[in-house]
Design a protein around this motif. Structure first.
Motif, PDB file in Angstrom:
ATOM      1  N   THR A  22      43.493  35.765  42.472  1.00 32.29           N
ATOM      2  CA  THR A  22      43.432  35.205  41.122  1.00 32.29           C
ATOM      3  C   THR A  22      44.031  36.219  40.160  1.00 32.29           C
ATOM      4  N   ILE A  23      44.830  35.723  39.244  1.00 29.39           N
ATOM      5  CA  ILE A  23      45.363  36.556  38.167  1.00 29.39           C
ATOM      6  C   ILE A  23      44.795  35.982  36.875  1.00 29.39           C
ATOM      7  N   ILE A  24      44.168  36.853  36.092  1.00 31.29           N
ATOM      8  CA  ILE A  24      43.507  36.407  34.876  1.00 31.29           C
ATOM      9  C   ILE A  24      44.019  37.217  33.688  1.00 31.29           C
ATOM     10  N   ALA A  25      44.363  36.521  32.622  1.00 34.66           N
ATOM     11  CA  ALA A  25      44.816  37.162  31.388  1.00 34.66           C
ATOM     12  C   ALA A  25      43.705  37.029  30.354  1.00 34.66           C
ATOM     13  N   LEU A  26      43.333  38.170  29.771  1.00 35.83           N
ATOM     14  CA  LEU A  26      42.249  38.205  28.804  1.00 35.83           C
ATOM     15  C   LEU A  26      42.734  38.801  27.488  1.00 35.83           C
ATOM     16  N   SER A  27      42.160  38.334  26.398  1.00 33.83           N
ATOM     17  CA  SER A  27      42.455  38.942  25.099  1.00 33.83           C
ATOM     18  C   SER A  27      41.723  40.278  25.018  1.00 33.83           C
ATOM     19  N   ASP A  28      41.994  41.043  23.980  1.00 33.28           N
ATOM     20  CA  ASP A  28      41.323  42.334  23.808  1.00 33.28           C
ATOM     21  C   ASP A  28      39.816  42.182  23.672  1.00 33.28           C
ATOM     22  N   SER A  29      39.368  41.021  23.217  1.00 26.02           N
ATOM     23  CA  SER A  29      37.929  40.780  23.072  1.00 26.02           C
ATOM     24  C   SER A  29      37.301  40.188  24.331  1.00 26.02           C
ATOM     25  N   GLY A  30      38.105  39.988  25.389  1.00 20.89           N
ATOM     26  CA  GLY A  30      37.580  39.472  26.651  1.00 20.89           C
ATOM     27  C   GLY A  30      37.647  37.967  26.788  1.00 20.89           C
ATOM     28  N   GLN A  31      38.287  37.298  25.845  1.00 21.64           N
ATOM     29  CA  GLN A  31      38.401  35.841  25.906  1.00 21.64           C
ATOM     30  C   GLN A  31      39.505  35.443  26.878  1.00 21.64           C
ATOM     31  N   LEU A  32      39.228  34.463  27.717  1.00 21.88           N
ATOM     32  CA  LEU A  32      40.183  33.978  28.706  1.00 21.88           C
ATOM     33  C   LEU A  32      41.400  33.369  28.023  1.00 21.88           C
ATOM     34  N   GLN A  33      42.592  33.851  28.395  1.00 22.67           N
ATOM     35  CA  GLN A  33      43.842  33.325  27.861  1.00 22.67           C
ATOM     36  C   GLN A  33      44.546  32.427  28.868  1.00 22.67           C
ATOM     37  N   ASN A  34      44.558  32.848  30.138  1.00 19.51           N
ATOM     38  CA  ASN A  34      45.179  32.051  31.194  1.00 19.51           C
ATOM     39  C   ASN A  34      44.629  32.516  32.524  1.00 19.51           C
ATOM     40  N   LEU A  35      44.724  31.625  33.525  1.00 23.74           N
ATOM     41  CA  LEU A  35      44.175  31.907  34.841  1.00 23.74           C
ATOM     42  C   LEU A  35      45.050  31.245  35.886  1.00 23.74           C
ATOM     43  N   TRP A  36      45.438  32.007  36.902  1.00 18.89           N
ATOM     44  CA  TRP A  36      46.199  31.464  38.023  1.00 18.89           C
ATOM     45  C   TRP A  36      45.396  31.716  39.278  1.00 18.89           C
ATOM     46  N   ARG A  37      45.097  30.658  40.023  1.00 21.94           N
ATOM     47  CA  ARG A  37      44.262  30.785  41.224  1.00 21.94           C
ATOM     48  C   ARG A  37      45.063  30.486  42.472  1.00 21.94           C
ATOM     49  N   GLY A  38      44.821  31.288  43.504  1.00 17.12           N
ATOM     50  CA  GLY A  38      45.392  31.035  44.817  1.00 17.12           C
ATOM     51  C   GLY A  38      46.900  31.198  44.869  1.00 17.12           C
ATOM     52  N   GLU A  64      31.930  46.456  40.554  1.00 15.88           N
ATOM     53  CA  GLU A  64      32.581  46.046  39.299  1.00 15.88           C
ATOM     54  C   GLU A  64      33.293  44.705  39.469  1.00 15.88           C
ATOM     55  N   GLY A  65      34.010  44.556  40.586  1.00 18.84           N
ATOM     56  CA  GLY A  65      34.736  43.321  40.854  1.00 18.84           C
ATOM     57  C   GLY A  65      33.821  42.129  41.013  1.00 18.84           C
ATOM     58  N   ASN A  66      32.693  42.335  41.674  1.00 20.86           N
ATOM     59  CA  ASN A  66      31.730  41.255  41.870  1.00 20.86           C
ATOM     60  C   ASN A  66      31.179  40.781  40.525  1.00 20.86           C
ATOM     61  N   ASN A  67      30.821  41.728  39.664  1.00 15.44           N
ATOM     62  CA  ASN A  67      30.321  41.367  38.330  1.00 15.44           C
ATOM     63  C   ASN A  67      31.398  40.657  37.508  1.00 15.44           C
ATOM     64  N   PHE A  68      32.612  41.159  37.567  1.00 14.64           N
ATOM     65  CA  PHE A  68      33.732  40.559  36.844  1.00 14.64           C
ATOM     66  C   PHE A  68      33.941  39.110  37.296  1.00 14.64           C
ATOM     67  N   CYS A  69      33.909  38.885  38.609  1.00 10.56           N
ATOM     68  CA  CYS A  69      34.101  37.534  39.152  1.00 10.56           C
ATOM     69  C   CYS A  69      32.983  36.590  38.733  1.00 10.56           C
ATOM     70  N   GLU A  70      31.767  37.096  38.653  1.00 12.52           N
ATOM     71  CA  GLU A  70      30.650  36.262  38.200  1.00 12.52           C
ATOM     72  C   GLU A  70      30.810  35.874  36.734  1.00 12.52           C
ATOM     73  N   VAL A  71      31.214  36.816  35.909  1.00 13.58           N
ATOM     74  CA  VAL A  71      31.367  36.550  34.468  1.00 13.58           C
ATOM     75  C   VAL A  71      32.431  35.487  34.216  1.00 13.58           C
ATOM     76  N   TYR A  72      33.561  35.580  34.930  1.00 12.37           N
ATOM     77  CA  TYR A  72      34.673  34.655  34.701  1.00 12.37           C
ATOM     78  C   TYR A  72      34.737  33.532  35.733  1.00 12.37           C
ATOM     79  N   ASP A  73      33.696  33.383  36.555  1.00 12.58           N
ATOM     80  CA  ASP A  73      33.581  32.298  37.536  1.00 12.58           C
ATOM     81  C   ASP A  73      34.798  32.242  38.461  1.00 12.58           C
ATOM     82  N   ILE A  74      35.153  33.365  39.045  1.00 15.44           N
ATOM     83  CA  ILE A  74      36.292  33.453  39.965  1.00 15.44           C
ATOM     84  C   ILE A  74      35.762  33.379  41.383  1.00 15.44           C
TER      85      ILE A  74
END
Length: 85
Positions: A56-72, A41-51
């Protein structure tokens, strides 16, 4: 909103992430979703959001749209992340 923390539990930074998750839960009363990039599941998730960098901490809307991303490191502040919970 959905906030996901992607990290490897057997890594140099795992202690910092677990401390952040514990402190976040204590201060906000909310629990963040954790995901390993090594799981199917994690591998697929990382591929979808290019992580490609962890943690990485990723904030998504209820529809799956990227809201914010913090890396490293350093990790964001608890107040930055709590805005999206």
């Amino acid at each position: 909103m959905r906030v996901v923390v992607i990290y490897r539990s057997e890594s140099d930074y795992a202690r910092q992430v677990s401390d952040f998750l514990r402190d976040f839960s204590r201060q906000t009363g909310q629990v963040l979703e954790e995901m390993s990039p090594d799981s199917a599941e994690g591998n697929n998730f990382c591929e979808v959001y290019d992580i490609v960098e962890y943690p990485t901490i990723i904030a998504l809307s209820d529809s799956g749209q990227l809201q914010n991303l913090w890396r490293g490191l350093p990790l964001p502040t608890i107040s930055e992340v709590s805005f999206y919970v």
